[in-house]
Design a protein around this motif. Structure first.
Motif, PDB file in Angstrom:
ATOM      1  N   ALA A 189      -7.413   8.405   9.646  1.00 23.28           N
ATOM      2  CA  ALA A 189      -6.243   7.544   9.479  1.00 23.28           C
ATOM      3  C   ALA A 189      -5.941   7.289   8.013  1.00 23.28           C
ATOM      4  O   ALA A 189      -4.785   7.335   7.588  1.00 23.28           O
ATOM      5  CB  ALA A 189      -6.469   6.218  10.214  1.00 23.28           C
ATOM      6  N   THR A 190      -6.979   7.024   7.241  1.00 24.81           N
ATOM      7  CA  THR A 190      -6.772   6.709   5.824  1.00 24.81           C
ATOM      8  C   THR A 190      -6.372   7.939   5.023  1.00 24.81           C
ATOM      9  O   THR A 190      -5.415   7.895   4.241  1.00 24.81           O
ATOM     10  CB  THR A 190      -8.040   6.089   5.225  1.00 24.81           C
ATOM     11  N   VAL A 191      -7.077   9.051   5.252  1.00 20.38           N
ATOM     12  CA  VAL A 191      -6.775  10.227   4.435  1.00 20.38           C
ATOM     13  C   VAL A 191      -5.430  10.833   4.787  1.00 20.38           C
ATOM     14  O   VAL A 191      -4.732  11.359   3.905  1.00 20.38           O
ATOM     15  CB  VAL A 191      -7.891  11.283   4.546  1.00 20.38           C
ATOM     16  N   THR A 192      -5.004  10.779   6.053  1.00 21.40           N
ATOM     17  CA  THR A 192      -3.689  11.311   6.396  1.00 21.40           C
ATOM     18  C   THR A 192      -2.571  10.345   6.010  1.00 21.40           C
ATOM     19  O   THR A 192      -1.390  10.703   6.094  1.00 21.40           O
ATOM     20  CB  THR A 192      -3.588  11.629   7.902  1.00 21.40           C
ATOM     21  N   SER A 193      -2.939   9.145   5.574  1.00 21.85           N
ATOM     22  CA  SER A 193      -1.947   8.172   5.112  1.00 21.85           C
ATOM     23  C   SER A 193      -1.771   8.202   3.604  1.00 21.85           C
ATOM     24  O   SER A 193      -1.001   7.412   3.052  1.00 21.85           O
ATOM     25  CB  SER A 193      -2.354   6.754   5.553  1.00 21.85           C
ATOM     26  N   LEU A 194      -2.490   9.091   2.920  1.00 18.46           N
ATOM     27  CA  LEU A 194      -2.354   9.185   1.464  1.00 18.46           C
ATOM     28  C   LEU A 194      -0.916   9.426   1.003  1.00 18.46           C
ATOM     29  O   LEU A 194      -0.498   8.874  -0.013  1.00 18.46           O
ATOM     30  CB  LEU A 194      -3.273  10.289   0.924  1.00 18.46           C
ATOM     31  N   PRO A 195      -0.109  10.256   1.723  1.00 22.42           N
ATOM     32  CA  PRO A 195       1.276  10.428   1.271  1.00 22.42           C
ATOM     33  C   PRO A 195       2.043   9.110   1.235  1.00 22.42           C
ATOM     34  O   PRO A 195       2.855   8.881   0.330  1.00 22.42           O
ATOM     35  CB  PRO A 195       1.866  11.381   2.318  1.00 22.42           C
ATOM     36  N   GLU A 196       1.804   8.219   2.209  1.00 20.27           N
ATOM     37  CA  GLU A 196       2.481   6.932   2.228  1.00 20.27           C
ATOM     38  C   GLU A 196       2.091   6.080   1.027  1.00 20.27           C
ATOM     39  O   GLU A 196       2.932   5.395   0.429  1.00 20.27           O
ATOM     40  CB  GLU A 196       2.162   6.174   3.528  1.00 20.27           C
ATOM     41  N   LEU A 197       0.806   6.123   0.651  1.00 19.46           N
ATOM     42  CA  LEU A 197       0.362   5.355  -0.512  1.00 19.46           C
ATOM     43  C   LEU A 197       1.049   5.846  -1.775  1.00 19.46           C
ATOM     44  O   LEU A 197       1.586   5.046  -2.560  1.00 19.46           O
ATOM     45  CB  LEU A 197      -1.160   5.474  -0.656  1.00 19.46           C
ATOM     46  N   VAL A 198       1.073   7.163  -1.961  1.00 25.84           N
ATOM     47  CA  VAL A 198       1.657   7.730  -3.179  1.00 25.84           C
ATOM     48  C   VAL A 198       3.162   7.481  -3.239  1.00 25.84           C
ATOM     49  O   VAL A 198       3.697   7.046  -4.268  1.00 25.84           O
ATOM     50  CB  VAL A 198       1.362   9.242  -3.257  1.00 25.84           C
ATOM     51  N   THR A 199       3.868   7.748  -2.134  1.00 26.73           N
ATOM     52  CA  THR A 199       5.324   7.590  -2.143  1.00 26.73           C
ATOM     53  C   THR A 199       5.739   6.129  -2.255  1.00 26.73           C
ATOM     54  O   THR A 199       6.759   5.814  -2.857  1.00 26.73           O
ATOM     55  CB  THR A 199       5.945   8.206  -0.874  1.00 26.73           C
ATOM     56  N   THR A 200       4.941   5.215  -1.699  1.00 32.43           N
ATOM     57  CA  THR A 200       5.265   3.793  -1.794  1.00 32.43           C
ATOM     58  C   THR A 200       5.137   3.306  -3.228  1.00 32.43           C
ATOM     59  O   THR A 200       6.029   2.614  -3.754  1.00 32.43           O
ATOM     60  CB  THR A 200       4.347   2.965  -0.878  1.00 32.43           C
ATOM     61  N   ILE A 201       4.038   3.662  -3.885  1.00 31.74           N
ATOM     62  CA  ILE A 201       3.857   3.268  -5.283  1.00 31.74           C
ATOM     63  C   ILE A 201       4.908   3.934  -6.162  1.00 31.74           C
ATOM     64  O   ILE A 201       5.452   3.313  -7.087  1.00 31.74           O
ATOM     65  CB  ILE A 201       2.442   3.616  -5.758  1.00 31.74           C
ATOM     66  N   ALA A 202       5.249   5.196  -5.851  1.00 34.95           N
ATOM     67  CA  ALA A 202       6.277   5.899  -6.631  1.00 34.95           C
ATOM     68  C   ALA A 202       7.628   5.212  -6.480  1.00 34.95           C
ATOM     69  O   ALA A 202       8.376   5.069  -7.453  1.00 34.95           O
ATOM     70  CB  ALA A 202       6.368   7.356  -6.178  1.00 34.95           C
ATOM     71  N   ALA A 203       7.963   4.778  -5.269  1.00 34.15           N
ATOM     72  CA  ALA A 203       9.236   4.083  -5.040  1.00 34.15           C
ATOM     73  C   ALA A 203       9.275   2.763  -5.802  1.00 34.15           C
ATOM     74  O   ALA A 203      10.306   2.391  -6.387  1.00 34.15           O
ATOM     75  CB  ALA A 203       9.434   3.844  -3.541  1.00 34.15           C
ATOM     76  N   VAL A 204       8.158   2.048  -5.817  1.00 32.97           N
ATOM     77  CA  VAL A 204       8.095   0.778  -6.540  1.00 32.97           C
ATOM     78  C   VAL A 204       8.270   1.009  -8.038  1.00 32.97           C
ATOM     79  O   VAL A 204       9.000   0.281  -8.717  1.00 32.97           O
ATOM     80  CB  VAL A 204       6.751   0.073  -6.248  1.00 32.97           C
ATOM     81  N   ARG A 205       7.622   2.035  -8.559  1.00 32.10           N
ATOM     82  CA  ARG A 205       7.712   2.326  -9.989  1.00 32.10           C
ATOM     83  C   ARG A 205       9.112   2.789 -10.369  1.00 32.10           C
ATOM     84  O   ARG A 205       9.518   2.672 -11.537  1.00 32.10           O
ATOM     85  CB  ARG A 205       6.679   3.373 -10.383  1.00 32.10           C
ATOM     86  N   ARG A 206       9.870   3.346  -9.407  1.00 32.37           N
ATOM     87  CA  ARG A 206      11.254   3.739  -9.655  1.00 32.37           C
ATOM     88  C   ARG A 206      12.196   2.546  -9.572  1.00 32.37           C
ATOM     89  O   ARG A 206      13.395   2.675  -9.807  1.00 32.37           O
ATOM     90  CB  ARG A 206      11.702   4.782  -8.631  1.00 32.37           C
ATOM     91  N   GLY A 207      11.690   1.371  -9.222  1.00 33.70           N
ATOM     92  CA  GLY A 207      12.531   0.192  -9.072  1.00 33.70           C
ATOM     93  C   GLY A 207      13.299   0.183  -7.772  1.00 33.70           C
ATOM     94  O   GLY A 207      14.431  -0.310  -7.717  1.00 33.70           O
ATOM     95  N   ALA A 208      12.702   0.744  -6.704  1.00 34.48           N
ATOM     96  CA  ALA A 208      13.355   0.795  -5.392  1.00 34.48           C
ATOM     97  C   ALA A 208      12.466   0.100  -4.353  1.00 34.48           C
ATOM     98  O   ALA A 208      11.871   0.750  -3.495  1.00 34.48           O
ATOM     99  CB  ALA A 208      13.615   2.245  -4.989  1.00 34.48           C
ATOM    100  N   PRO A 209      12.357  -1.241  -4.414  1.00 34.30           N
ATOM    101  CA  PRO A 209      11.472  -1.956  -3.487  1.00 34.30           C
ATOM    102  C   PRO A 209      11.904  -1.863  -2.031  1.00 34.30           C
ATOM    103  O   PRO A 209      11.059  -1.842  -1.135  1.00 34.30           O
ATOM    104  CB  PRO A 209      11.519  -3.396  -3.996  1.00 34.30           C
ATOM    105  N   GLN A 210      13.230  -1.810  -1.772  1.00 33.37           N
ATOM    106  CA  GLN A 210      13.689  -1.669  -0.387  1.00 33.37           C
ATOM    107  C   GLN A 210      13.255  -0.331   0.194  1.00 33.37           C
ATOM    108  O   GLN A 210      12.905  -0.231   1.373  1.00 33.37           O
ATOM    109  CB  GLN A 210      15.210  -1.814  -0.300  1.00 33.37           C
ATOM    110  N   LEU A 211      13.280   0.718  -0.641  1.00 39.52           N
ATOM    111  CA  LEU A 211      12.824   2.036  -0.203  1.00 39.52           C
ATOM    112  C   LEU A 211      11.327   1.999   0.094  1.00 39.52           C
ATOM    113  O   LEU A 211      10.866   2.583   1.086  1.00 39.52           O
ATOM    114  CB  LEU A 211      13.128   3.075  -1.279  1.00 39.52           C
ATOM    115  N   ALA A 212      10.561   1.307  -0.733  1.00 35.95           N
ATOM    116  CA  ALA A 212       9.112   1.215  -0.526  1.00 35.95           C
ATOM    117  C   ALA A 212       8.788   0.499   0.775  1.00 35.95           C
ATOM    118  O   ALA A 212       7.978   0.978   1.586  1.00 35.95           O
ATOM    119  CB  ALA A 212       8.469   0.490  -1.706  1.00 35.95           C
ATOM    120  N   ILE A 213       9.414  -0.651   0.991  1.00 36.05           N
ATOM    121  CA  ILE A 213       9.150  -1.419   2.211  1.00 36.05           C
ATOM    122  C   ILE A 213       9.668  -0.676   3.430  1.00 36.05           C
ATOM    123  O   ILE A 213       8.994  -0.593   4.462  1.00 36.05           O
ATOM    124  CB  ILE A 213       9.785  -2.821   2.112  1.00 36.05           C
ATOM    125  N   GLY A 214      10.871  -0.096   3.314  1.00 35.58           N
ATOM    126  CA  GLY A 214      11.436   0.659   4.433  1.00 35.58           C
ATOM    127  C   GLY A 214      10.601   1.870   4.776  1.00 35.58           C
ATOM    128  O   GLY A 214      10.450   2.224   5.949  1.00 35.58           O
TER     129      GLY A 214
END
Length: 344
Positions: free
Chosen positions: A235-260
């Motif tokens: 579960a954790t290792v297959t969820s790595l894409p979500e971790l990376v894309t969520t942090i990337a969205a936050v760093r891009r200044g797109a919090p709605q995209l991260a939460i969504g």
């Protein structure tokens, strides 16, 4: 599933690390394209985060759940789905650390995300009801599984209606990050952007699948139980894409995209249970799982409710400059992981 028995533990570990790097690099690019597609289509970061970013990063997880269900490993299959949702919800709390301005739930609140969080609670509560109900099946499939798919589709339609015709809007503050157009790929057509995003989905999905398979093989060599491997390992290792894309969205200044991306992705991940039931050929998968797996269903409901309260309360700043709900989410994940390890 891949036959990895012929490879050494060192080789498996190197493959795991290499694929994790691929996911980190291409996953962050995926978040960027999703943000631009949200601006170009006018569908909004929350909805695009749910459909494109959420589902696109879940490919590895659904392959793992269905393949293990087809082999008869009911507990591993369902706990992989639920453990992924729990981990991804906790990832949102970790992303809050990277959002320096204010509590992430304060900046990225939207009516769409609130609606989808509510639907997610329904999608996870229904399997609990199926587990407690008689095992009524048709061609070996529990009658609830098609209902789960229908509820998910209704939830997506509801999210689109909320985006198009919102009946209320969150209060705007100086710290609220609105869903504004920030198109920095004007030279590329929308079709090209979708094609590039689709290519990234394939790369990240395949890499995530390899990460899941190698992680599973490594866990089996350490003699861990199927429930533990599913809820914390695959579960954790297959969820790595979500971790990376969520942090990337936050760093891009797109919090709605991260939460969504997290909430919508969790909605999609709840369908892993229905897909596993279709793949499981020994009857209703809801009646083949252990109490430990049902515990993870309850944990998903509690963590999603805490996130929903955080989105409604919209605290500006809590301990460690993150929201109290983020602290609670990390704590709940830690308690769940500790209990699972203790049970073995």
């Amino acid at each position: 599933m891949l036959d990895l028995a012929q490879y050494s533990t060192t080789t498996l570990g190197l493959a795991f690390a290499a694929c994790a790097v691929v996911i980190a690099v291409f996953g962050s690019k995926m978040a960027g394209y999703a943000d631009v597609i949200a601006d170009r289509t006018g569908l909004g970061e929350a909805l695009i985060g749910s459909v494109l970013l959420g589902a696109g990063t879940s490919i590895a997880g659904i392959v793992t759940s269905t393949s293990t269900a087809a082999s008869g490993a009911a507990d591993l299959s369902v706990s992989n789905a639920l453990g992924g949702i729990v981990a991804q919800t906790m990832f949102l709390a970790l992303a809050d650390v990277f959002y320096k301005n204010v509590n992430l739930e304060h900046a990225g609140v939207s009516a769409v995300n609130l609606g989808q969080a509510t639907v997610l609670i329904v999608l996870v509560a229904l399997p609990v009801m199926a587990w407690a109900a008689p095992p009524i099946t048709l061609w070996g499939v529990n009658l609830l599984s098609p209902v789960l798919i229908a509820v998910y589709l209704v939830g997506l339609h509801n999210a689109h209606r909320i985006h198009q015709e919102p009946m209320w809007l969150p209060k705007q503050t100086k710290d609220t990050q609105e869903d504004e157009s920030n198109d920095d790929d004007e030279g590329q057509s929308l079709a090209t952007l979708f094609a590039l995003f689709g290519g990234l989905v394939l790369v990240v999905g395949f890499s995530g699948y390899i990460v899941g398979e190698t992680g599973l093989a490594l866990s089996e060599r350490l003699g861990l139980s199927g429930s533990l491997v599913g809820s914390l390992g695959t579960a954790t290792v297959t969820s790595l894409p979500e971790l990376v894309t969520t942090i990337a969205a936050v760093r891009r200044g797109a919090p709605q995209l991260a939460i969504g991306g997290i909430v919508g992705g969790n909605m999609f991940d709840s369908l892993f249970v229905a897909a596993s039931d279709f793949a499981y050929r020994e009857g209703s998968i809801y009646h083949a799982i252990s109490d430990a797996t049902v515990f993870w269903m309850g944990l998903v409901i509690v963590m999603t409710a805490v996130l929903l309260l955080g989105l409604l309360r919209r605290e500006r700043e809590g301990p460690g400059k993150i929201g109290w709900e983020s602290v609670a989410l990390i704590g709940l994940w830690g308690i769940g992981a500790g209990l699972q390890i203790w049970r073995g």
